[in-house]
Design an enzyme around this catalytic site. Structure first.
Site, PDB file in Angstrom:
ATOM      1  CG  HIS A 139      -1.930  -1.125   1.201  1.00 46.45           C
ATOM      2  ND1 HIS A 139      -2.717  -1.424   0.109  1.00 46.45           N
ATOM      3  CD2 HIS A 139      -2.224  -2.052   2.150  1.00 46.45           C
ATOM      4  CE1 HIS A 139      -3.465  -2.486   0.396  1.00 46.45           C
ATOM      5  NE2 HIS A 139      -3.182  -2.888   1.621  1.00 46.45           N
ATOM      6  CG  ASP A 159      -2.759  -8.525   0.785  1.00 48.65           C
ATOM      7  OD1 ASP A 159      -1.926  -8.799   1.657  1.00 48.65           O
ATOM      8  OD2 ASP A 159      -3.805  -7.877   1.007  1.00 48.65           O
ATOM      9  CG  HIS A 173      -6.350  -5.379   1.800  1.00 46.42           C
ATOM     10  ND1 HIS A 173      -5.737  -6.223   2.702  1.00 46.42           N
ATOM     11  CD2 HIS A 173      -7.473  -4.924   2.392  1.00 46.42           C
ATOM     12  CE1 HIS A 173      -6.463  -6.268   3.815  1.00 46.42           C
ATOM     13  NE2 HIS A 173      -7.530  -5.502   3.655  1.00 46.42           N
ATOM     14  CG  ASP A 195      -4.843 -10.095   3.593  1.00 46.11           C
ATOM     15  OD1 ASP A 195      -4.667 -10.715   2.546  1.00 46.11           O
ATOM     16  OD2 ASP A 195      -4.514  -8.892   3.763  1.00 46.11           O
TER      17      ASP A 195
HETATM   18 ZN   LIG Z   1      -3.829  -7.263   2.829  1.00 48.80          ZN
END
Ligand SMILES: [Zn+2]
Length: 361
Positions: free
Chosen positions: A130, A167, A169, A256
């Site tokens: 991120h 991931d 995200h 995750d």
């Molecule tokens: Zn993540």
């Protein structure tokens, strides 16, 4: 690869545990030693083909390969005074030291892979996807995935690196960093960003300028499981990889996307994680002499993280999936979700057609 040579380098340092984002925060420092102890229990670290690397911290010059100087200075200053970058991304001298060690681990195993000392590299705790050039967030300070890619590109004159982000995200930071760069094919497979952080990572975000067509987002509806995931790997990742012809594959993502994770709503199983990296390592074997670096770092349910990270590593190493078990049986993937995933795949193929011959057939 000559016989008797260690085939997988795994970077780990006990100070990774300093990447602890505080009481009540889902990003806990004990995630790393818990996974490491589990690896020991599974006999992974005693295997003759495994070499454990104790990394040096990455240097400022490594951070500057990707990040703006002002941003790097800001993070060092915030860390010195233990002030947070944002409400969910704290900084401290300990967190900074761990971030530099984790990045150093990625550089160490990546170099070994490129030097031919080992075939696979595992950068434990990596994948801070991120963080962009001049921003952090979502628990991430420095984008170790991008730093690794740029470091190896420069040092080994590479011009075709494929990064697969598995991931839950979207890898918005990595995507931004390479958005106009055709030497990095970036594919992010994640939960639909309308339903989860960071709220970006849509099919139409395909890169810009010379990098148009080299940024691929696969947003999956909540509830998507192993079957749909494998479909994406086969119908999107494989053809693009074959046409791109990577010199190295890097992949990042921890547990995750697991069905029991506390932040995500996908339904991947530990066996599913094994299949994902087994697939990617197979692609690396076919396309780039086996060169593959895995960066497992995410995961917010401590009870499934060690097994899931182990599954990711076992798949990357082509071990048998023995001993990979779920704490309880996974919920099925609903039919309407499978249909939705098929729709997403055909949208992606449509949008990327102008850039990829393989999608025009
Ligand atoms: Zn993540």
């Amino acid at each position: 690869m000559p016989e008797g040579v260690a085939k997988t380098a795994i970077a780990y340092h006990e100070k990774y545990a300093q990447y602890d984002l505080g009481p009540g925060h889902p990003y806990r420092g004990d995630r790393f030693p818990r996974a490491w102890e589990f690896f020991k229990k599974m006999g992974l670290l005693e295997r003759p083909e495994v070499v454990v690397v104790r990394p040096e911290p990455a240097g400022r010059e490594d951070l500057l390969r990707v990040h703006d100087e002002k941003y790097v200075d800001l993070i060092f200053r915030l860390s010195e005074h233990s002030r947070p970058y944002d409400w969910e991304t704290p900084c401290s001298p300990e967190i900074l030291e761990a971030a530099l060690l984790i990045t150093g681990g990625a550089l160490a195993v990546g170099s070994k892979v490129m030097e031919g000392e080992v075939e696979k590299g595992v950068a434990m705790g990596g994948g801070f996807h991120h963080a962009g050039r001049d921003y952090g967030g979502g628990f991430c300070l420095f984008n170790d995935v991008a730093i690794l890619a740029v470091f190896l590109k420069e040092r080994y004159s590479l011009d075709r690196i494929m990064i697969v982000d598995h991931d839950v995200h979207a890898g918005n930071g990595t995507s931004d960093i390479f958005y106009s760069d055709p030497t990095v094919l970036f594919i992010s497979i994640h939960q639909d960003p309308r339903t989860i952080y960071p709220g970006t990572g849509f099919v139409h975000q395909i890169g810009s300028g010379p990098g148009e067509g080299y940024n691929v987002n696969v947003p999956l509806p909540p509830g998507a499981g192993d079957e749909s995931y494998m479909k994406v790997l086969k119908e999107v990742v494989r053809p693009l990889a074959e046409e791109f012809g990577p010199q190295l594959i890097i992949s990042n993502g921890g547990s995750d996307p697991h069905f029991m994770d506390l932040l995500g709503s996908l339904r991947i199983t530990a066996r599913g994680f094994y299949s994902i990296t087994r697939f990617l390592t197979g692609l690396a074997d076919e396309l780039c002499g086996g060169k593959y670096v895995l960066m497992p770092g995410s995961g917010y349910n401590p009870s499934v993280l060690p097994m899931s990270w182990y599954a990711l590593v076992a798949g990357a190493m082509r071990l048998e999936p023995d001993g990979i078990e779920e704490p309880r049986s996974p919920p099925p993937e609903p039919d309407y979700v499978k249909k939705e995933v098929e729709k997403v795949i055909s949208e992606i193929r449509e949008v990327l057609k102008p850039y990829w011959r393989c999608l025009r057939a």
